[in-house]
Design a protein around this motif. Structure first.
Motif, PDB file in Angstrom:
ATOM      1  N   ASP A   7      11.422  -2.079   0.352  1.00  0.00           N
ATOM      2  CA  ASP A   7      12.458  -2.903   0.745  1.00  0.00           C
ATOM      3  C   ASP A   7      13.541  -1.819   0.585  1.00  0.00           C
ATOM      4  O   ASP A   7      13.858  -1.320  -0.475  1.00  0.00           O
ATOM      5  N   PHE A   8      13.999  -1.240   1.801  1.00  0.00           N
ATOM      6  CA  PHE A   8      15.043  -0.208   1.883  1.00  0.00           C
ATOM      7  C   PHE A   8      16.323  -0.589   1.117  1.00  0.00           C
ATOM      8  O   PHE A   8      17.174   0.256   0.653  1.00  0.00           O
ATOM      9  N   ALA A   9      16.742  -1.919   1.271  1.00  0.00           N
ATOM     10  CA  ALA A   9      17.827  -2.255   0.539  1.00  0.00           C
ATOM     11  C   ALA A   9      17.753  -2.298  -1.125  1.00  0.00           C
ATOM     12  O   ALA A   9      18.875  -2.598  -1.741  1.00  0.00           O
ATOM     13  N   ARG A  10      16.580  -2.186  -1.664  1.00  0.00           N
ATOM     14  CA  ARG A  10      16.407  -2.145  -3.102  1.00  0.00           C
ATOM     15  C   ARG A  10      15.189  -0.883  -3.454  1.00  0.00           C
ATOM     16  O   ARG A  10      14.584  -1.277  -4.071  1.00  0.00           O
TER      17      ARG A  10
END
Length: 228
Positions: free
Chosen positions: A18-21
């Protein structure tokens, strides 16, 4: 990073995270038993996708406690080697196809204090690295055509893995495989001589740290049983 050994290394590719995390995802896979963190860098030129650059590598470096295994699918690579080294890479792998002076590029990576790796696309024969073996710490065999995650494993590369294992001999060089690695294909790679396995979607499927742990363990178990 730790001294060389040939026990199976599992290197989840954060391309499937997950690129947001990303920081949390790195911490999760390490807590669940991965050995290396594999970072796929793509430029939209050498491969048909764009992913991350040195600033993102630098941002996640504080979260990586194991080994940051940075795979540059970019051309040219030389102008960016110093930036990726300064960002905290432990291993920097470049493609044999990405530049005309492979020997010089590998020597430069080592001069920057990093382990030097070379990657071969599926259509590239192992003879491309015959004269740089003593510059290498890692050889990465692509078992898909690079550019995207989630592709199917190319069986044609298993024989190449075996031939490269023979080329390596007793040199302290890791033999890594990237592309379509699952509990079903990991034994093929390990039996042929691979000792480091990159897996993206096969590790991150499920989406929870507990899933990651089960996925890593399944790949490791399957590969270890088959290791040559």
């Amino acid at each position: 990073m730790s001294d060389f050994d040939r026990s199976i290394k599992i290197a989840p590719s954060i391309l499937s995270a997950d690129f947001a995390r990303l920081g949390e995802e790195v911490q999760a896979i390490e807590a669940q038993g991965c050995d290396w963190v594999h970072v796929d860098v793509m430029d939209g030129h050498f491969v048909p996708n764009i992913t991350i650059g040195p600033n993102v590598v630098k941002a996640i470096r504080p979260h990586v406690k194991t080994v940051m295994d940075v795979h540059l699918m970019i051309a040219p690579a030389d102008p960016y080697l110093e930036a990726f080294a300064k960002a905290g890479s432990d291993i920097i792998t470049i493609h044999a196809e990405a530049g005309p002076h492979l020997d010089r590029s590998l020597d430069y990576i080592r001069s920057l204090g990093c382990k030097a790796g070379v990657s071969l696309n599926p259509s590239t024969p192992e003879s491309a690295i015959e004269y740089v073996l003593d510059r290498l710490d890692l050889i990465l065999v692509m078992t898909v055509n690079p550019g995207f995650g989630g592709q199917s494993f190319l069986q044609s590369q298993v024989e190449k893995i075996g031939r490269i294992r023979k080329m390596i001999g007793d040199r302290p060089i890791w033999l890594e495989v990237d592309g379509g690695v699952t509990p079903d294909t990991a034994p093929l790679c390990a039996a042929a001589g691979a000792d480091a396995l990159v897996a993206g979607s096969a590790v991150f499927k499920g989406g929870t740290p507990e899933d990651y742990g089960r996925n890593i363990a399944a790949i490791r178990s399957a590969a270890t049983k088959a290791q040559r």
